[in-house]
Design an enzyme around this catalytic site. Structure first.
Site, short mmCIF file in Angstrom:
data_model
loop_
_atom_site.label_atom_id
_atom_site.label_comp_id
_atom_site.label_asym_id
_atom_site.label_seq_id
_atom_site.Cartn_x
_atom_site.Cartn_y
_atom_site.Cartn_z
N ALA A 30 3.00 -3.32 -11.73
CA ALA A 30 2.88 -4.31 -10.65
C ALA A 30 1.48 -4.24 -10.07
O ALA A 30 0.76 -3.26 -10.26
CB ALA A 30 3.91 -4.00 -9.55
N TYR A 31 1.11 -5.31 -9.36
CA TYR A 31 -0.09 -5.28 -8.52
C TYR A 31 0.42 -4.96 -7.12
O TYR A 31 1.05 -5.81 -6.48
CB TYR A 31 -0.83 -6.60 -8.60
CG TYR A 31 -2.06 -6.66 -7.70
CD1 TYR A 31 -2.99 -5.63 -7.67
CD2 TYR A 31 -2.28 -7.76 -6.87
CE1 TYR A 31 -4.11 -5.68 -6.85
CE2 TYR A 31 -3.40 -7.82 -6.05
CZ TYR A 31 -4.29 -6.78 -6.03
OH TYR A 31 -5.39 -6.83 -5.21
N THR A 32 0.21 -3.72 -6.66
CA THR A 32 0.91 -3.22 -5.47
C THR A 32 0.05 -3.16 -4.20
O THR A 32 0.51 -2.64 -3.18
CB THR A 32 1.49 -1.81 -5.74
OG1 THR A 32 0.43 -0.96 -6.18
CG2 THR A 32 2.57 -1.84 -6.79
N TYR A 55 2.47 -10.64 -1.60
CA TYR A 55 3.08 -9.59 -2.43
C TYR A 55 4.59 -9.82 -2.52
O TYR A 55 5.16 -9.87 -3.62
CB TYR A 55 2.77 -8.22 -1.81
CG TYR A 55 3.50 -7.06 -2.46
CD1 TYR A 55 3.19 -6.64 -3.75
CD2 TYR A 55 4.51 -6.39 -1.77
CE1 TYR A 55 3.87 -5.57 -4.33
CE2 TYR A 55 5.19 -5.32 -2.35
CZ TYR A 55 4.86 -4.92 -3.63
OH TYR A 55 5.55 -3.87 -4.20
N TRP A 111 8.63 1.96 0.74
CA TRP A 111 7.82 3.03 1.33
C TRP A 111 7.73 4.24 0.39
O TRP A 111 8.06 5.38 0.77
CB TRP A 111 8.40 3.44 2.69
CG TRP A 111 8.31 2.40 3.78
CD1 TRP A 111 8.21 1.04 3.63
CD2 TRP A 111 8.34 2.64 5.20
NE1 TRP A 111 8.19 0.42 4.85
CE2 TRP A 111 8.27 1.38 5.84
CE3 TRP A 111 8.44 3.77 5.98
CZ2 TRP A 111 8.27 1.24 7.23
CZ3 TRP A 111 8.46 3.63 7.37
CH2 TRP A 111 8.36 2.37 7.98
#
Ligand SMILES: NC(=O)c1ccc[n+]([C@@H]2O[C@H](COP(=O)([O-])OP(=O)(O)OC[C@H]3O[C@@H](n4cnc5c(N)ncnc54)[C@H](OP(=O)(O)O)[C@@H]3O)[C@@H](O)[C@H]2O)c1
Length: 280
Positions: free
Chosen positions: A59-61, A124, A149
């Site tokens: 993923a692009y987090t 996101y 988290w």
């Protein structure tokens, strides 16, 4: 079983590999050898590797980065997830996909259940939601795991950042009006291993149990990791006092009762998991 982990060099991927490797044959790939944004390559690789299960942690987090790099966010988090789902469909592999609490707007007074209506506040969350929806349209044999988290030994995370900042700053200003469940990637990896054994499908919320605000998490970190460097103070602030590019949900804690009823127990409390992480 033959399990392919995508995004294997990431924080969760790195913990997942040895946990699954204890009983499965694990193939670990990251962007340089399996770029999920390239549909032809995704399909070719999956046809070559022939996994029975594909776990997509890729993923692009960067939540704030997604606001300015919207195309990249959608390309990885939405199109990438769809590419993996389509490739899985060609060989009838099962797909396990990681998603996020940020698909919700955080206005609920109680923790979110799997069937609650998503309403992301930021790019996101929107891109991850599109990824979820595309998987649901493409495959029947899938499991979407929403978590939140995350912290772990192999990636940039809030816990390490706070400890580092306490060595440089006298005042740590921590947001006290966002609530969630800090989740240790090691615990999540064990939970994912159990989902393979139970063959669960659909959508599932998994986090360590209990919840807190970022301020409460910071306080707990220094309660465990004594002492807070001399003179350093932790100050509770509101989200409005810390403007960031991406808006965050206020109460995005996830209700994990579906998971608990399948497995027969709760994930351990976040404070216990944090204690183990800090001791290691
Ligand atoms: N971290 C959290 O707090 C959190 C919370 C909720 C849900 N999640 C979800 O949990 C999953 C794992 O999170 P994480 O924190 O372990 O993420 P991470 O550390 O950022 O790892 C993601 C991995 O995916 C790789 N990647 C990026 N673009 C790719 C592409 N096009 N093709 C293949 N791989 C690519 C990244 O490589 P580079 O590093 O080189 O870009 C990285 O190794 C993600 O799906 C995330 O959305 C995370």
């Amino acid at each position: 079983m033959r399990v392919l982990i995508l995004g294997a060099r990431g924080m969760l991927g790195k913990d997942l590999e040895p946990v699954l490797g204890s009983i499965h044959q694990v193939l670990a790939r990251d962007v340089e050898d399996f770029d999920i944004t390239d549909p032809r390559r995704a399909r070719k690789e999956i046809e070559k590797l022939r996994p029975q299960i594909v776990i997509n942690t890729a993923a692009y987090t960067d939540v704030d980065g997604c606001e300015s790099k919207k195309d990249l966010a959608f390309s990885v988090n939405a199109d990438g997830a769809r590419n993996v789902a389509e490739a899985c469909a060609t060989i009838q592999a099962r797909m396990i996909h990681l998603s996020t609490d940020y698909v919700f707007d955080g206005s609920s007074p109680t923790p979110y259940r799997e069937e609650d209506l998503p309403n992301p506040l930021n790019v996101y969350g929107l891109s991850k939601l599109r990824g979820e929806q595309d998987i649901q349209k493409t495959l029947r044999n899938y499991l979407i795991i929403r978590t939140q988290w995350l912290y772990g030994r192999h990636g940039k995370n809030f816990v390490d950042t706070i400890i580092r900042l306490s060595e440089k700053q006298n005042e740590l200003r921590m947001v006290n009006d966002q609530r969630g469940s800090p989740t240790f990637t090691q615990d999540l990896s064990w939970a994912i291993k159990q989902t393979l054994e139970k063959n669960i499908t659909g959508t599932l919320h998994i986090t360590n149990s209990g919840s807190c605000t970022w301020f409460e998490l910071a306080r707990q970190i220094f309660k465990e990791k004594k002492p807070l460097p001399g003179g350093v103070r932790i100050i509770p602030i509101s989200s409005a006092e810390l403007p960031r590019p991406a808006r965050r949900p206020e109460n995005s804690a996830l209700d994990c009762s579906r998971w608990e009823s399948i497995i027969g127990q709760k994930m351990r409390p976040w404070k216990e998991a944090l204690k183990e992480y800090l001791a290691s």
